[in-house]
Design a protein around this motif. Structure first.
Motif, PDB file in Angstrom:
ATOM      1  N   MET A  76     -30.011 -42.987-115.167  1.00 21.80           N
ATOM      2  CA  MET A  76     -31.415 -43.407-115.083  1.00 21.80           C
ATOM      3  C   MET A  76     -32.302 -42.225-115.468  1.00 21.80           C
ATOM      4  SD  MET A  76     -31.266 -45.554-111.508  1.00 21.80           S
ATOM      5  CE  MET A  76     -30.967 -44.021-110.611  1.00 21.80           C
ATOM      6  N   GLY A  77     -32.278 -41.876-116.735  1.00 21.80           N
ATOM      7  CA  GLY A  77     -33.106 -40.766-117.195  1.00 21.80           C
ATOM      8  C   GLY A  77     -32.623 -39.442-116.646  1.00 21.80           C
ATOM      9  N   LYS A  78     -33.440 -38.822-115.786  1.00 21.57           N
ATOM     10  CA  LYS A  78     -33.125 -37.490-115.268  1.00 21.57           C
ATOM     11  C   LYS A  78     -32.326 -37.518-113.971  1.00 21.57           C
ATOM     12  CE  LYS A  78     -37.104 -35.276-117.446  1.00 21.57           C
ATOM     13  NZ  LYS A  78     -38.299 -34.400-117.253  1.00 21.57           N
ATOM     14  N   ALA A  79     -31.938 -38.694-113.528  1.00 26.14           N
ATOM     15  CA  ALA A  79     -31.106 -38.820-112.327  1.00 26.14           C
ATOM     16  C   ALA A  79     -30.093 -39.936-112.553  1.00 26.14           C
ATOM     17  CB  ALA A  79     -31.957 -39.113-111.100  1.00 26.14           C
ATOM     18  N   SER A  80     -28.927 -39.788-111.970  1.00 31.69           N
ATOM     19  CA  SER A  80     -27.863 -40.782-112.158  1.00 31.69           C
ATOM     20  C   SER A  80     -27.104 -40.982-110.862  1.00 31.69           C
ATOM     21  CB  SER A  80     -26.876 -40.323-113.245  1.00 31.69           C
ATOM     22  OG  SER A  80     -27.523 -40.114-114.473  1.00 31.69           O
ATOM     23  N   PHE A  81     -26.512 -42.146-110.761  1.00 30.31           N
ATOM     24  CA  PHE A  81     -25.582 -42.436-109.675  1.00 30.31           C
ATOM     25  C   PHE A  81     -24.200 -42.665-110.273  1.00 30.31           C
ATOM     26  CE2 PHE A  81     -29.528 -43.543-107.503  1.00 30.31           C
ATOM     27  CZ  PHE A  81     -29.312 -43.023-106.229  1.00 30.31           C
ATOM     28  N   ALA A  82     -23.183 -42.343-109.503  1.00 29.53           N
ATOM     29  CA  ALA A  82     -21.806 -42.608-109.926  1.00 29.53           C
ATOM     30  C   ALA A  82     -20.964 -42.815-108.679  1.00 29.53           C
ATOM     31  CB  ALA A  82     -21.260 -41.446-110.750  1.00 29.53           C
ATOM     32  N   HIS A  83     -19.799 -43.411-108.883  1.00 32.90           N
ATOM     33  CA  HIS A  83     -18.811 -43.520-107.809  1.00 32.90           C
ATOM     34  C   HIS A  83     -17.524 -42.868-108.268  1.00 32.90           C
ATOM     35  CE1 HIS A  83     -21.116 -46.865-105.722  1.00 32.90           C
ATOM     36  NE2 HIS A  83     -20.719 -46.096-104.727  1.00 32.90           N
ATOM     37  N   ILE A  84     -16.895 -42.139-107.371  1.00 34.25           N
ATOM     38  CA  ILE A  84     -15.548 -41.639-107.632  1.00 34.25           C
ATOM     39  C   ILE A  84     -14.593 -42.250-106.615  1.00 34.25           C
ATOM     40  CG2 ILE A  84     -16.286 -39.475-108.691  1.00 34.25           C
ATOM     41  CD1 ILE A  84     -15.547 -38.066-106.035  1.00 34.25           C
ATOM     42  N   LEU A  85     -13.360 -42.354-107.016  1.00 33.50           N
ATOM     43  CA  LEU A  85     -12.310 -42.915-106.171  1.00 33.50           C
ATOM     44  C   LEU A  85     -11.226 -41.872-105.992  1.00 33.50           C
ATOM     45  CD1 LEU A  85     -11.246 -45.631-104.849  1.00 33.50           C
ATOM     46  CD2 LEU A  85      -9.954 -45.936-106.964  1.00 33.50           C
ATOM     47  N   ASP A  86     -10.945 -41.516-104.729  1.00 33.84           N
ATOM     48  CA  ASP A  86      -9.811 -40.620-104.473  1.00 33.84           C
ATOM     49  C   ASP A  86      -8.767 -41.370-103.659  1.00 33.84           C
ATOM     50  OD1 ASP A  86     -10.601 -40.590-101.806  1.00 33.84           O
ATOM     51  OD2 ASP A  86     -11.220 -38.485-101.798  1.00 33.84           O
ATOM     52  N   GLY A  87      -7.783 -40.654-103.141  1.00 36.85           N
ATOM     53  CA  GLY A  87      -6.698 -41.318-102.433  1.00 36.85           C
ATOM     54  C   GLY A  87      -7.103 -41.989-101.147  1.00 36.85           C
ATOM     55  N   SER A  88      -8.307 -41.688-100.640  1.00 42.12           N
ATOM     56  CA  SER A  88      -8.722 -42.245 -99.358  1.00 42.12           C
ATOM     57  C   SER A  88      -9.828 -43.280 -99.477  1.00 42.12           C
ATOM     58  CB  SER A  88      -9.201 -41.116 -98.433  1.00 42.12           C
ATOM     59  OG  SER A  88     -10.418 -40.551 -98.913  1.00 42.12           O
ATOM     60  N   GLY A  89     -10.501 -43.373-100.629  1.00 45.77           N
ATOM     61  CA  GLY A  89     -11.576 -44.337-100.745  1.00 45.77           C
ATOM     62  C   GLY A  89     -12.574 -43.981-101.828  1.00 45.77           C
ATOM     63  N   LYS A  90     -13.702 -44.686-101.800  1.00 44.34           N
ATOM     64  CA  LYS A  90     -14.727 -44.578-102.836  1.00 44.34           C
ATOM     65  C   LYS A  90     -15.952 -43.859-102.268  1.00 44.34           C
ATOM     66  CE  LYS A  90     -16.971 -48.343-103.876  1.00 44.34           C
ATOM     67  NZ  LYS A  90     -17.307 -49.691-104.412  1.00 44.34           N
ATOM     68  N   LEU A  91     -16.551 -42.991-103.072  1.00 39.66           N
ATOM     69  CA  LEU A  91     -17.689 -42.185-102.622  1.00 39.66           C
ATOM     70  C   LEU A  91     -18.753 -42.153-103.710  1.00 39.66           C
ATOM     71  CD1 LEU A  91     -18.756 -40.210-100.393  1.00 39.66           C
ATOM     72  CD2 LEU A  91     -17.654 -38.377-101.693  1.00 39.66           C
ATOM     73  N   GLN A  92     -20.004 -42.304-103.294  1.00 37.02           N
ATOM     74  CA  GLN A  92     -21.110 -42.271-104.253  1.00 37.02           C
ATOM     75  C   GLN A  92     -21.559 -40.836-104.513  1.00 37.02           C
ATOM     76  OE1 GLN A  92     -24.392 -45.271-104.792  1.00 37.02           O
ATOM     77  NE2 GLN A  92     -25.552 -43.739-103.623  1.00 37.02           N
ATOM     78  N   LEU A  93     -21.919 -40.573-105.782  1.00 40.30           N
ATOM     79  CA  LEU A  93     -22.494 -39.294-106.189  1.00 40.30           C
ATOM     80  C   LEU A  93     -23.935 -39.525-106.650  1.00 40.30           C
ATOM     81  CD1 LEU A  93     -19.613 -37.967-108.495  1.00 40.30           C
ATOM     82  CD2 LEU A  93     -19.848 -37.650-106.021  1.00 40.30           C
ATOM     83  N   TYR A  94     -24.782 -38.548-106.380  1.00 38.41           N
ATOM     84  CA  TYR A  94     -26.157 -38.552-106.904  1.00 38.41           C
ATOM     85  C   TYR A  94     -26.307 -37.294-107.742  1.00 38.41           C
ATOM     86  CZ  TYR A  94     -31.272 -38.537-107.041  1.00 38.41           C
ATOM     87  OH  TYR A  94     -32.588 -38.532-107.451  1.00 38.41           O
ATOM     88  N   VAL A  95     -26.588 -37.491-109.026  1.00 46.18           N
ATOM     89  CA  VAL A  95     -26.590 -36.373-109.970  1.00 46.18           C
ATOM     90  C   VAL A  95     -27.976 -36.275-110.606  1.00 46.18           C
ATOM     91  CG1 VAL A  95     -25.440 -35.335-111.956  1.00 46.18           C
ATOM     92  CG2 VAL A  95     -24.146 -36.852-110.435  1.00 46.18           C
ATOM     93  N   LYS A  96     -28.657 -35.125-110.413  1.00 42.75           N
ATOM     94  CA  LYS A  96     -30.009 -34.916-110.967  1.00 42.75           C
ATOM     95  C   LYS A  96     -29.982 -33.761-111.960  1.00 42.75           C
ATOM     96  CE  LYS A  96     -33.601 -34.839-108.387  1.00 42.75           C
ATOM     97  NZ  LYS A  96     -34.546 -34.439-107.318  1.00 42.75           N
ATOM     98  N   ILE A  97     -30.783 -33.896-113.011  1.00 43.49           N
ATOM     99  CA  ILE A  97     -30.867 -32.832-114.001  1.00 43.49           C
ATOM    100  C   ILE A  97     -31.383 -31.545-113.378  1.00 43.49           C
ATOM    101  CG2 ILE A  97     -33.195 -33.482-114.790  1.00 43.49           C
ATOM    102  CD1 ILE A  97     -32.270 -32.718-117.632  1.00 43.49           C
ATOM    103  N   ASP A  98     -32.303 -31.670-112.395  1.00 40.76           N
ATOM    104  CA  ASP A  98     -32.869 -30.485-111.742  1.00 40.76           C
ATOM    105  C   ASP A  98     -31.809 -29.721-110.964  1.00 40.76           C
ATOM    106  OD1 ASP A  98     -35.287 -31.175-112.779  1.00 40.76           O
ATOM    107  OD2 ASP A  98     -36.079 -32.056-110.922  1.00 40.76           O
ATOM    108  N   ALA A  99     -30.851 -30.426-110.387  1.00 42.26           N
ATOM    109  CA  ALA A  99     -29.823 -29.774-109.573  1.00 42.26           C
ATOM    110  C   ALA A  99     -28.692 -29.218-110.437  1.00 42.26           C
ATOM    111  CB  ALA A  99     -29.260 -30.749-108.552  1.00 42.26           C
ATOM    112  N   LEU A 100     -28.382 -29.920-111.543  1.00 50.15           N
ATOM    113  CA  LEU A 100     -27.248 -29.523-112.375  1.00 50.15           C
ATOM    114  C   LEU A 100     -27.661 -28.533-113.479  1.00 50.15           C
ATOM    115  CD1 LEU A 100     -25.081 -31.344-111.163  1.00 50.15           C
ATOM    116  CD2 LEU A 100     -24.654 -32.253-113.444  1.00 50.15           C
TER     117      LEU A 100
END
Length: 500
Positions: A76-100
């Motif tokens: 979504m422009g300068k911010a994004s959401f994503a999900h990752i899946l590891d061996g225990s479950g699913k987790l949401q990520l919040y990724v911003k251009i300002d932070a990265l």
């Protein structure tokens, strides 16, 4: 974030070959820029998804390092959401251009669904209440060159699921839960047997004699010895040799191989538990069976009454018991104690609808044919069937009060055999005679007749104490306790016919 909202990409309109080509180009660009993801060997992961999800309030604003497969992404422009899946479950990520930072954020946007990433960030909870990690670093750990099926949740073709179990496990989370349950069941069985003073042992899988059960074996060839060998159909005769040698309680949990048909109940290689206990009989084996099933059921949190394919199954012990004659009389009305001749009995069995084998020529074999074709499918609740005819029980001890029957049982749940047990035959003279009778059947064309084993006879001649033995099919147990309708659903890599 709903996976249906993931960013549309050219992949949604390209076939798999085109997608792979695009991703290979991305990989080449990464390698050329000195960022080969396959050169990365480790990532210092501090938390699993479940750790964060289950302890979110206590972990707010704490730094974490997580890793997993990206299964969804929404830019979504300068911010994004994503999900990752590891061996225990699913987790949401919040990724911003300002932070990265601008370049790392641009690299993040080029990531594909299926890529493995390592993420550094802090825990927070979104306005919608979803536990998330606000990323400060995102590292590509491994590149996915093929797309996940139909936006991650589309692998429903059973044959493809079994052939590509690795994709099935990603796309269908309930599949992974089944195999986690299977592992817990097997661990519980081992704990129970250890507590009962059994010792786990290993016996040969490659045998020079295909003995221990009535089944058609797989044949292979040993080049150095220049002899044919057989994949084991059962470890029974080796385990009883150990009883002769002085081990009083032994068990083996492992693979058996039978060159037979495949069905929802049969796979050519399958997992069996076999145990043997000196100074015990088949009544003791009933107790062990009930307690093993109880331990397995409790290990995965099931109540005494379970539901399998819409049918309630009451696993409360003790289970019901019938002799084979009682079961046949109860479910078919045929009373084998009243028949005066084999011809009379066979006529009545055929009239009742029994499938009588071409080689059935004794009352005992006829009784078994009637039970097998008309009664077994009726045994829905857990049931022990005892007193099998000697003709179909070449390794079981005769009953003292009726030498035409054996001290044997099989148990049935939902109309399926779940296991087999005997008071083990320890008379070497009788055992030799039984092997000779089986050899005549084999010579007449019965490929499933039990093979004779002279060395096993020799072992019995040294003396084997009174012994009870039990075999339980682990795959069918797991099917029942996890609600799976096919054996292929509980074997990670079931046998499949090659595609080409």
């Amino acid at each position: 974030m709903d996976e249906k909202n993931q960013t549309a990409t050219p992949e949604t309109v390209q076939d798999e070959g085109q997608i792979k080509a695009v991703r290979l180009d991305k990989l080449k660009a990464l390698v050329d820029a000195g960022n080969n993801p396959f050169a990365i060997t480790t990532f210092d992961k501090t938390h699993a998804a479940a750790d964060i999800l289950n302890n979110a309030e206590q972990m707010l604003d704490q730094p974490v390092r997580v890793a997993g497969r990206m299964i969804a992404k929404r830019v979504m422009g300068k911010a994004s959401f994503a999900h990752i899946l590891d061996g225990s479950g699913k987790l949401q990520l919040y990724v911003k251009i300002d932070a990265l930072g601008e370049e790392p954020y641009a690299a993040f946007k080029k990531l594909d669904i299926g890529d493995f990433v390592g993420v550094v960030g802090t825990v927070f909870i979104t306005h919608k209440g979803e536990v998330s990690v606000a990323a400060t670093e995102v590292t590509l750990l491994s590149k996915s060159l093929l797309p996940l099926p139909e936006k991650f949740h589309g692998l429903k073709d059973n044959e493809l699921r079994y052939r590509q179990r690795y994709v099935d496990l990603i796309a269908n989370p309930e599949v992974k839960e089944t195999f986690v349950a299977r592992s817990k069941i097997i661990s519980a069985i081992r704990r129970y047997l250890d507590e009962q003073n059994f010792m786990e042992v290993e016996t040969p899988i490659l045998n020079t004699v295909a003995g221990g059960a009535a089944a058609r074996p797989f044949i292979t060839h040993h080049n150095t010895l220049d002899i044919d060998m057989y994949m084991r159909i059962a470890p029974e005769l080796y385990l009883k040799r150990l009883i002769v040698g002085g081990f009083e309680r032994v068990y083996e949990l492992g693979r058996n191989f039978r060159n037979e048909g495949m069905s929802i109940k049969h796979n050519p290689e399958f997992t069996m538990l076999e145990l043997y206990a000196a100074y015990c009989d088949y009544h003791d084996m009933m107790r062990f069976t009930e307690e093993i099933y109880t331990a397995a059921r409790e290990a995965i949190g099931l109540p005494e009454v379970i539901t399998y394919e819409g049918t309630e199954i009451n696993m409360k012990t003790p289970w019901q018991r019938f002799t084979m004659k009682e079961a046949v009389k109860t479910f078919t009305g045929l009373d084998f104690d009243t028949f005066k001749t084999f011809g009379e009995a066979k006529k009545a069995a055929v009239k009742a609808g029994a499938e009588v084998g071409e080689n059935t020529d004794t009352m005992g074999r006829l009784l078994y044919d009637v039970f097998d074709s008309l009664v077994e499918s009726e045994l829905i609740q857990p049931t022990f069937i005892t007193d099998y005819p000697i003709e179909v029980s070449p390794l079981a001890k005769r009953k003292a009060d009726d030498p035409t029957l054996t001290a044997r049982f099989e148990f049935f749940i939902y109309g399926r055999e779940g296991g087999n047990a005997y008071s083990e035959l320890n008379d070497p003279v009788d055992q030799r005679g039984r092997f000779e009778a089986q050899a005549k059947l084999k010579a007449a064309g019965d490929e499933e007749a039990v093979a004779g084993d002279d060395d096993f006879i020799t072992a019995l001649e040294y003396g084997m104490p009174p012994t009870g033995g039990l075999g339980i099919g682990i795959d069918r147990m797991v099917m029942l306790l996890t609600g799976c309708s096919s054996i292929r659903d509980v074997i990670l890599f079931p046998t499949m016919k090659p595609k080409h």
